[in-house]
Write a protein that holds these residues in place. Structure first.
Motif, mmCIF file in Angstrom:
data_model
loop_
_atom_site.group_PDB
_atom_site.id
_atom_site.type_symbol
_atom_site.label_atom_id
_atom_site.label_comp_id
_atom_site.label_asym_id
_atom_site.label_seq_id
_atom_site.Cartn_x
_atom_site.Cartn_y
_atom_site.Cartn_z
ATOM 1 N N GLY A 25 0.782 -1.230 0.000
ATOM 2 C CA GLY A 25 0.000 0.000 0.000
ATOM 3 C C GLY A 25 0.810 1.274 0.000
ATOM 4 O O GLY A 25 0.252 2.366 0.026
ATOM 5 N N CYS A 26 2.127 1.152 -0.036
ATOM 6 C CA CYS A 26 2.989 2.332 -0.044
ATOM 7 C C CYS A 26 3.190 2.807 -1.486
ATOM 8 O O CYS A 26 3.695 2.061 -2.327
ATOM 9 N N SER A 27 2.805 4.036 -1.749
ATOM 10 C CA SER A 27 2.989 4.592 -3.082
ATOM 11 C C SER A 27 4.472 4.807 -3.347
ATOM 12 O O SER A 27 5.212 5.223 -2.452
ATOM 13 N N PRO A 28 4.944 4.516 -4.556
ATOM 14 C CA PRO A 28 6.357 4.760 -4.881
ATOM 15 C C PRO A 28 6.792 6.193 -4.567
ATOM 16 O O PRO A 28 7.937 6.427 -4.180
ATOM 17 N N GLN A 29 5.878 7.172 -4.711
ATOM 18 C CA GLN A 29 6.219 8.561 -4.459
ATOM 19 C C GLN A 29 6.557 8.796 -2.982
ATOM 20 O O GLN A 29 7.218 9.771 -2.635
ATOM 21 N N ASN A 30 6.123 7.888 -2.112
ATOM 22 C CA ASN A 30 6.432 8.005 -0.683
ATOM 23 C C ASN A 30 7.700 7.244 -0.297
ATOM 24 O O ASN A 30 8.055 7.191 0.889
ATOM 25 N N ILE A 31 8.350 6.649 -1.265
ATOM 26 C CA ILE A 31 9.575 5.882 -1.003
ATOM 27 C C ILE A 31 10.788 6.752 -1.290
ATOM 28 O O ILE A 31 10.895 7.362 -2.357
ATOM 29 N N HIS A 32 11.689 6.823 -0.328
ATOM 30 C CA HIS A 32 12.943 7.553 -0.496
ATOM 31 C C HIS A 32 14.081 6.590 -0.185
ATOM 32 O O HIS A 32 14.200 6.101 0.948
ATOM 33 N N ILE A 33 14.881 6.314 -1.170
ATOM 34 C CA ILE A 33 15.980 5.357 -1.034
ATOM 35 C C ILE A 33 17.267 6.101 -0.710
ATOM 36 O O ILE A 33 17.626 7.059 -1.402
ATOM 37 N N VAL A 34 17.933 5.667 0.344
ATOM 38 C CA VAL A 34 19.186 6.294 0.766
ATOM 39 C C VAL A 34 20.271 5.225 0.826
ATOM 40 O O VAL A 34 20.070 4.157 1.414
ATOM 41 N N GLY A 35 21.410 5.504 0.213
ATOM 42 C CA GLY A 35 22.510 4.549 0.239
ATOM 43 C C GLY A 35 23.844 5.253 0.331
ATOM 44 O O GLY A 35 24.075 6.240 -0.380
ATOM 45 N N ASP A 36 24.702 4.791 1.225
ATOM 46 C CA ASP A 36 26.050 5.356 1.314
ATOM 47 C C ASP A 36 27.064 4.310 0.883
ATOM 48 O O ASP A 36 26.889 3.115 1.133
ATOM 49 N N SER A 37 28.103 4.751 0.203
ATOM 50 C CA SER A 37 29.197 3.891 -0.227
ATOM 51 C C SER A 37 28.657 2.679 -1.001
ATOM 52 O O SER A 37 28.063 2.837 -2.062
ATOM 53 N N ALA A 38 28.824 1.455 -0.479
ATOM 54 C CA ALA A 38 28.316 0.271 -1.165
ATOM 55 C C ALA A 38 26.796 0.297 -1.254
ATOM 56 O O ALA A 38 26.204 -0.270 -2.180
ATOM 57 N N GLY A 39 26.136 0.967 -0.288
ATOM 58 C CA GLY A 39 24.685 1.116 -0.355
ATOM 59 C C GLY A 39 24.270 2.003 -1.515
ATOM 60 O O GLY A 39 23.223 1.797 -2.137
ATOM 61 N N ARG A 65 6.580 7.564 -10.012
ATOM 62 C CA ARG A 65 8.010 7.658 -9.743
ATOM 63 C C ARG A 65 8.322 7.502 -8.258
ATOM 64 O O ARG A 65 7.532 7.900 -7.392
ATOM 65 N N ILE A 66 9.484 6.938 -7.968
ATOM 66 C CA ILE A 66 9.982 6.896 -6.599
ATOM 67 C C ILE A 66 10.241 8.332 -6.149
ATOM 68 O O ILE A 66 10.715 9.166 -6.922
ATOM 69 N N GLY A 67 9.924 8.623 -4.885
ATOM 70 C CA GLY A 67 10.013 9.990 -4.390
ATOM 71 C C GLY A 67 11.393 10.609 -4.506
ATOM 72 O O GLY A 67 11.545 11.761 -4.922
ATOM 73 N N GLY A 68 12.414 9.865 -4.127
ATOM 74 C CA GLY A 68 13.756 10.423 -4.190
ATOM 75 C C GLY A 68 14.816 9.386 -3.877
ATOM 76 O O GLY A 68 14.530 8.359 -3.251
ATOM 77 N N ILE A 69 16.025 9.662 -4.316
ATOM 78 C CA ILE A 69 17.172 8.802 -4.024
ATOM 79 C C ILE A 69 18.334 9.682 -3.598
ATOM 80 O O ILE A 69 18.669 10.661 -4.277
#
Length: 212
Positions: A25-39, A65-69
């Motif tokens: 039920g989570c809209s892609p626009q509410n997803i924020h992907i965060v990754g450091d280095s290997a992430g 669209r995904i909210g942000g990266i």
């Protein structure tokens, strides 16, 4: 995860995570992907799979669209043989030999057909065509004296040719994953990059809430 498991194990897990979150039920626009280095490397591999699906890995279909990266010091070059690796080797908290050693271990059994997903710095400019349809906003940060600096800047420029909402911040005298040390080292005052990251994330979360 090396040497316990190898690529694409971590990548498949990231795909499965999205397959779990979105149908719940989570809209892609509410997803924020965060990754450091290997992430950060993993986040870029995830985007690469959306653009260039890997055989035997479930495809990802998005209704919006995904909210942000946010990519902090993403590990975009695994060979440790570009200019800033040599120039900044004595300044960065992670040296050239360490990056090169870890890169060899990661790439050891990866077929040539999949290396582009791990070494984004070697991808052609056309590799990111369509990324503007997958994610709304992208923030990429690098340290001015980190070994990966030049590679990160290069990748950022490639993406920004296709996506208009890409922000690159190179922190003066910053090292690999520099914002972490604001907290790990018990600094009394935050570095100049940390507040900028927080503002960017808050703007994205606020925008997602308003769209709901």
């Amino acid at each position: 995860m090396i040497p316990t498991v190898e690529f694409p194990t971590q990548f498949v897990q990231a795909v499965e995570a999205l397959h779990h979150i979105i149908p719940s039920g989570c809209s892609p626009q509410n997803i924020h992907i965060v990754g450091d280095s290997a992430g950060g490397n993993l986040a870029l591999a995830l985007l690469s799979h959306m653009l260039h699906p890997i055989d035997n890995v479930p495809p990802i279909s998005l209704a919006s669209r995904i909210g942000g990266i946010f990519l902090m010091s993403p590990w975009v070059s695994l060979t440790g043989d570009t200019g800033s690796h040599f120039v900044n080797d004595s300044f960065d908290i992670v040296g050239t030999k360490t990056f090169a050693y870890c890169g060899r271990k990661v790439l050891e059994d990866v077929p040539n057909s999949l290396r582009m997903y791990l070494e984004i710095s070697k991808a052609p400019d056309t590799w990111f065509k369509g990324i503007d349809k997958l994610v709304s906003r992208i923030l990429i940060t690098a340290g001015g004296v980190e070994c990966l600096r030049n590679d990160i800047v290069q990748v950022s420029h490639k993406i920004s040719k296709i996506h208009s909402e890409v922000i690159l911040i190179v922190q003066d005298n910053g090292v690999h994953n520099d914002p972490f040390y604001d907290f790990l080292a018990g600094e009394r005052h935050l570095g100049d990059l940390t507040p900028k990251i927080l503002v960017w994330l808050c703007q994205g979360l606020k925008g997602s809430k308003e769209e709901d």
